[in-house]
Design a protein around this motif. Structure first.
Motif, mmCIF file in Angstrom:
data_model
loop_
_atom_site.group_PDB
_atom_site.id
_atom_site.type_symbol
_atom_site.label_atom_id
_atom_site.label_comp_id
_atom_site.label_asym_id
_atom_site.label_seq_id
_atom_site.Cartn_x
_atom_site.Cartn_y
_atom_site.Cartn_z
ATOM 1 N N LEU A 1 43.036 33.511 36.836
ATOM 2 C CA LEU A 1 42.435 32.290 37.142
ATOM 3 C C LEU A 1 41.691 32.424 38.566
ATOM 4 C CD1 LEU A 1 45.032 29.564 36.344
ATOM 5 C CD2 LEU A 1 43.023 30.046 35.329
ATOM 6 N N LEU A 2 42.450 32.923 39.721
ATOM 7 C CA LEU A 2 41.942 33.072 40.810
ATOM 8 C C LEU A 2 40.637 33.864 40.900
ATOM 9 C CD1 LEU A 2 42.310 32.316 43.943
ATOM 10 C CD2 LEU A 2 43.433 34.368 44.114
ATOM 11 N N SER A 3 40.486 34.974 40.134
ATOM 12 C CA SER A 3 39.347 35.847 39.944
ATOM 13 C C SER A 3 38.411 35.110 39.202
ATOM 14 C CB SER A 3 39.643 37.301 39.463
ATOM 15 O OG SER A 3 40.558 38.286 40.234
ATOM 16 N N ALA A 4 38.568 34.518 38.354
ATOM 17 C CA ALA A 4 37.525 33.737 37.328
ATOM 18 C C ALA A 4 36.891 32.739 38.184
ATOM 19 C CB ALA A 4 38.284 33.254 36.262
ATOM 20 N N ALA A 5 37.480 31.987 39.031
ATOM 21 C CA ALA A 5 36.999 30.751 39.637
ATOM 22 C C ALA A 5 36.014 31.206 40.669
ATOM 23 C CB ALA A 5 38.381 29.963 40.333
ATOM 24 N N CYS A 6 36.704 32.443 41.286
ATOM 25 C CA CYS A 6 35.984 32.708 42.859
ATOM 26 C C CYS A 6 34.478 33.478 42.145
ATOM 27 C CB CYS A 6 36.688 33.827 43.391
ATOM 28 S SG CYS A 6 38.129 32.883 44.381
ATOM 29 N N PHE A 7 34.833 34.385 41.227
ATOM 30 C CA PHE A 7 33.906 35.246 40.759
ATOM 31 C C PHE A 7 32.629 34.203 40.105
ATOM 32 C CE2 PHE A 7 36.492 39.082 40.813
ATOM 33 C CZ PHE A 7 36.158 39.437 42.092
ATOM 34 N N GLY A 8 33.311 33.151 39.248
ATOM 35 C CA GLY A 8 32.434 32.250 38.509
ATOM 36 C C GLY A 8 31.451 31.290 39.528
ATOM 37 N N ILE A 9 31.876 30.906 40.392
ATOM 38 C CA ILE A 9 31.477 30.129 41.379
ATOM 39 C C ILE A 9 30.109 31.049 42.066
ATOM 40 C CG2 ILE A 9 31.506 28.982 43.834
ATOM 41 C CD1 ILE A 9 34.362 28.071 42.750
ATOM 42 N N VAL A 10 30.595 32.220 42.575
ATOM 43 C CA VAL A 10 29.508 33.193 43.012
ATOM 44 C C VAL A 10 28.344 33.318 41.862
ATOM 45 C CG1 VAL A 10 29.019 35.291 43.952
ATOM 46 C CG2 VAL A 10 31.142 34.103 44.781
ATOM 47 N N HIS A 11 28.869 33.351 40.946
ATOM 48 C CA HIS A 11 27.710 33.913 39.960
ATOM 49 C C HIS A 11 26.818 32.810 39.590
ATOM 50 C CE1 HIS A 11 25.916 36.165 36.695
ATOM 51 N NE2 HIS A 11 26.041 35.199 35.549
ATOM 52 N N TRP A 12 27.548 31.552 39.227
ATOM 53 C CA TRP A 12 26.695 30.670 38.881
ATOM 54 C C TRP A 12 26.071 29.440 39.712
ATOM 55 C CZ3 TRP A 12 30.906 32.063 35.157
ATOM 56 C CH2 TRP A 12 30.310 32.513 34.059
ATOM 57 N N CYS A 13 26.898 29.353 41.159
ATOM 58 C CA CYS A 13 26.533 28.387 41.913
ATOM 59 C C CYS A 13 25.718 29.027 43.057
ATOM 60 C CB CYS A 13 27.832 27.553 42.568
ATOM 61 S SG CYS A 13 28.715 26.872 41.085
ATOM 62 N N HIS A 14 25.869 30.136 43.307
ATOM 63 C CA HIS A 14 24.854 30.874 44.514
ATOM 64 C C HIS A 14 25.350 30.359 45.282
ATOM 65 C CE1 HIS A 14 22.876 32.513 40.942
ATOM 66 N NE2 HIS A 14 22.285 31.444 40.285
ATOM 67 N N PRO A 15 26.458 30.343 46.069
ATOM 68 C CA PRO A 15 26.684 29.590 47.543
ATOM 69 C C PRO A 15 26.244 30.353 48.515
ATOM 70 C CG PRO A 15 28.582 31.086 46.666
ATOM 71 C CD PRO A 15 27.673 31.143 45.661
ATOM 72 N N MET B 1 36.228 37.516 48.671
ATOM 73 C CA MET B 1 37.491 38.263 49.027
ATOM 74 C C MET B 1 38.758 37.688 48.081
ATOM 75 S SD MET B 1 39.855 37.930 52.478
ATOM 76 C CE MET B 1 40.815 36.520 51.427
ATOM 77 N N PHE B 2 38.857 36.501 47.935
ATOM 78 C CA PHE B 2 40.029 36.091 46.972
ATOM 79 C C PHE B 2 39.856 36.434 45.604
ATOM 80 C CE2 PHE B 2 40.440 33.028 50.607
ATOM 81 C CZ PHE B 2 41.969 32.896 50.736
ATOM 82 N N GLY B 3 38.370 36.680 44.954
ATOM 83 C CA GLY B 3 38.253 37.263 43.885
ATOM 84 C C GLY B 3 38.934 38.656 43.606
ATOM 85 N N TYR B 4 38.621 39.378 44.747
ATOM 86 C CA TYR B 4 39.016 40.726 44.750
ATOM 87 C C TYR B 4 40.586 40.827 44.905
ATOM 88 C CZ TYR B 4 34.598 42.915 45.141
ATOM 89 O OH TYR B 4 33.096 43.136 45.205
ATOM 90 N N CYS B 5 41.250 39.826 45.470
ATOM 91 C CA CYS B 5 42.539 39.708 45.824
ATOM 92 C C CYS B 5 43.067 39.345 44.418
ATOM 93 C CB CYS B 5 43.080 38.723 46.734
ATOM 94 S SG CYS B 5 42.611 39.415 48.539
ATOM 95 N N GLY B 6 42.487 38.555 43.560
ATOM 96 C CA GLY B 6 42.953 38.044 42.318
ATOM 97 C C GLY B 6 43.049 39.343 41.451
ATOM 98 N N ILE B 7 42.171 40.378 41.343
ATOM 99 C CA ILE B 7 42.318 41.367 40.737
ATOM 100 C C ILE B 7 43.422 42.059 41.221
ATOM 101 C CG2 ILE B 7 41.216 43.817 40.379
ATOM 102 C CD1 ILE B 7 38.569 42.618 40.675
ATOM 103 N N SER B 8 44.029 42.322 42.398
ATOM 104 C CA SER B 8 45.066 42.862 42.853
ATOM 105 C C SER B 8 46.495 42.401 42.246
ATOM 106 C CB SER B 8 45.167 42.736 44.338
ATOM 107 O OG SER B 8 46.437 43.099 44.755
ATOM 108 N N CYS B 9 46.253 40.834 42.118
ATOM 109 C CA CYS B 9 47.423 39.887 41.679
ATOM 110 C C CYS B 9 47.518 40.344 39.855
ATOM 111 C CB CYS B 9 46.921 38.502 41.739
ATOM 112 S SG CYS B 9 47.066 37.949 43.379
#
Length: 669
Positions: A374-388, A398-406
């Motif tokens: 959930l953490l990775s999907a949310a973080c990477f998804g926002i970066v990909h679709w919302c262009h922050p 950073m939190f997306g990568y940490c989600g992969i570690s989780c």
């Protein structure tokens, strides 16, 4: 992985080119304008230029007042993560959109000013209506003074002062009264009293808390006064509604007003930066810090206006700003380092090494594949679709990568939203406990789906793993220190201050494998510590200084025990997840049970995710700041903050100074 080399840049340009050059440099986002360096030349006839900061501030303040009002009323879809849109400011000006935006701003400010006045006037009229309400049934003017022998008294008493108390207080006086109204706000009376008893009557009423009413003279009845005030309120309400409708219509210009906001803020920033400069009659002197990788772009901008310039290395004692240079992965962890402190100029940047350990420790503390997904999907998804924006993008990555570690650690420890798969099989599918899977590599009688082991069933194994990771983390910090000492030309200090303790640690470790060999290595390590840690002292104090070196073992032991928080955080997330799963599957496979499972599952696990992400972030950061950085880190650097245009809403793509992504990223450090 390193701190960018900085050079001091001094440039001289014609005064007429100052504004254009400042704006070019702002668009490059590659230099910081530094006043102290140029101030050294103040004795040579230089002075600070006159700037239009006040005028620019007033324009920005007007836009800032209008912008929130238009934003609240806009029907435009909002993206809270969206970055700045690419806009040509030159085209914005020439197309008439700037003039239109200013008209919208000015009209909005006029409407807001009028709305405030309407609010004040309405409050006064409302108070007048409230004061008149108790007297609406009067059939004579409230300013009636009385007759030749009587005085008219009109006013109110506190709640509870009824007719009986009034009659008792005025007994024996030539006094008569009528109760006009009695409610929770008070008792309102109209009275006639003989002129000879006026003072006695007022004294008696005052003892009850009487307040005399004060109405304007003119002979109008309270009802007429009330109706006029109420009519004025209705007119004000209609005017306010009309103003609101106009503001809603003006909100259609929100995009242009946002662009105008960035244009005017950029102008204000340019004027503020120009205040740091020094000038003569015809020239302006710039003093700046410039990262070496950006020299080519900066010199190109200087050459376009024919400026003379000179680069020179920092002088001893200069407060050189720090710009970190890391690869695409480690760059996302720089803000974690920035929360602690930047390294001193010329010192080691630990971001890359820290990012690797941060990845591992975060995953161990929050080892759950479901939450990690959930953490990775949310973080990477926002970066990909919302262009922050760049800073938010790094935070999310950073939190997306940490989600992969989780996810990785969750698979190793068999955690998928806690123990939800097992709870679902046992309580919903009714699979007997002795038939549930047992997949762990370590022997266990309890059901589990872990590749390695279940921390809740084998907390001691998890503690050993946590301390082992901590030991590697601490030794890595010591290794960095040893390398830095060697680079400074102090290999013997590295050998004595780091190597002797490593020998001692090795002895402690070997004891558990081969006691006799371990004792020999341990004694050699103790001897090395005692022999080397007092080497800077003289005489017999060398020996006692060496003995005190053994005291550092307590510090190392306490640092190592700090990593038991990995166990604590990991168990906390797992236990809360198990409790949620028990409650979610309590009603079994019934219709009500499935609905309850969905509701409790979503609510409970989202709450657990939020709480533990915060806790894991805090404690993972603490292990970096205290235990890891304490071994080698030299902090105290000032972050490099290049002069930049305002790009909250729009990024100017017109004119000179076009930039590439690496140059633009300088502003985010």
């Amino acid at each position: 992985m390193s701190v960018s080399t900085m050079e001091r840049l001094t440039a001289v340009a014609l005064k007429r080119d100052t504004d254009a050059l400042v704006r070019r440099l702002m668009k490059l986002r590659a230099v910081s304008i530094n006043e102290p360096g140029a101030a050294k030349l103040a004795g040579e006839g230089l002075s600070h230029p006159d700037t239009a900061v006040r005028e620019a501030t007033e324009r920005v303040a007007k836009i800032d007042r209008a912008l929130p009002a238009l934003t609240r009323r806009s029907t435009r879809k909002k993206n809270p993560f969206a970055g700045a849109a690419a806009v040509s400011f030159d085209e914005f000006r020439t197309s008439g959109r700037e003039e239109k935006a200013w008209r919208a701003v000015n009209r909005t400010v006029e409407l807001l000013d009028r709305a405030e006045k309407i609010k004040t006037e309405d409050a006064a009229l409302a108070a007048e209506c409230a004061a008149l309400t108790p007297y609406l049934d009067m059939t004579y003017p409230p300013d009636f003074a009385g007759t030749a022998t009587t005085v008219h008294i009109l006013g109110s008493l506190p709640p509870g002062a009824g007719a009986e108390r009034i009659a008792e207080a005025t007994a024996g006086l030539a006094f008569t009264f009528d109760v006009l109204c009695e409610d929770s706000t008070g008792t309102y009376i109209s009275a006639l009293v003989h002129r000879s008893d006026e003072h006695k009557a007022l004294s008696a009423l005052s003892s009850l808390g009487f307040l005399r009413a004060n109405f304007p003279r003119g002979g109008e009845l309270p009802k007429h006064l009330f109706d006029r005030a109420d009519g004025e309120r209705r007119m004000l309400a209609a005017e306010a509604a009309s103003g609101g409708a106009q503001l809603k219509h003006l909100a259609g210009n929100l995009t242009d007003v946002e662009i105008l906001s960035d244009m005017e803020r950029t102008t204000l920033l340019a004027e503020e930066n120009k205040k740091k400069l020094l000038e003569t009659g015809e020239c302006t002197v710039f003093s700046m810090w410039c990262p070496v990788p950006a020299k080519e772009k900066v010199t190109a901008a200087l050459d376009k206006v024919g400026a003379a310039y000179e680069f020179e290395p920092p002088a001893p004692g200069d407060d050189v700003p720090i710009l970190l240079q890391n690869n695409a992965y480690a760059r996302n962890f720089e803000w974690v380092l920035g929360m602690y402190s930047y390294p001193k100029y010329g010192k080691f940047d630990p971001t890359f090494i820290m990012s690797l350990f941060y990845f591992v420790i975060f995953g161990l503390m929050f080892a759950d594949a479901g939450y990690g997904l959930l953490l990775s999907a949310a973080c990477f998804g926002i970066v990909h679709w919302c262009h922050p924006r760049e800073s938010m993008k790094r935070f999310l990555l950073m939190f997306g990568y940490c989600g992969i570690s989780c996810i990785i650690c969750g698979v190793l420890f068999g955690a998928y939203f806690g123990n939800f798969p097992l709870a679902f099989m046992e309580n919903v599918l009714k699979i007997p406990a002795n038939e549930l899977p047992r997949l762990s590599l370590l022997p266990s009688d309890a059901a589990n789906i872990a590749v390695l082991f279940d921390p809740l069933q084998n907390p001691m194994a998890f503690l050993v793993l946590s301390l082992a990771v901590g030991a590697v983390h601490l030794i890595a910090g010591m290794a960095v220190k040893a390398v830095l000492l060697c680079k400074e030309g102090k290999p013997l200090d590295a050998l004595f201050d780091i190597g002797s303790y490593w020998l001692l640690f090795a002895g402690l470790g070997v004891i558990f494998v081969q006691k006799k060999a371990g004792l020999i290595v341990l004694l050699c390590g103790v001897a090395a510590v005692v022999a080397t840690q007092g080497r800077s002292k003289k005489g017999v104090m060398k020996f006692f200084g060496g003995l005190l070196g053994l005291y550092n073992l307590i510090d190392y032991a306490s640092d190592l025990l700090s990593y038991s928080r990995i166990l604590a955080l990991g168990l906390a997330a797992g236990v809360i997840g198990q409790v949620v799963n028990i409650l979610a599957t309590l009603k079994g496979a019934s219709f009500v049970g499935i609905l309850m499972m969905i509701l409790v599952f979503c609510l409970g696990h989202v709450l657990n995710l939020a709480i533990n992400v915060l806790g894991t972030f805090v404690h993972t950061s603490r292990l970096q700041y205290i235990e890891f950085f304490g071994k080698f880190y030299e902090d105290g650097g000032t972050p490099f903050k290049p002069v930049t245009p305002s790009d909250r809403f729009a990024d100017d793509i017109s004119g000179d100074g076009e930039e590439t992504a690496p140059t633009k990223e300088l502003q985010e450090n």
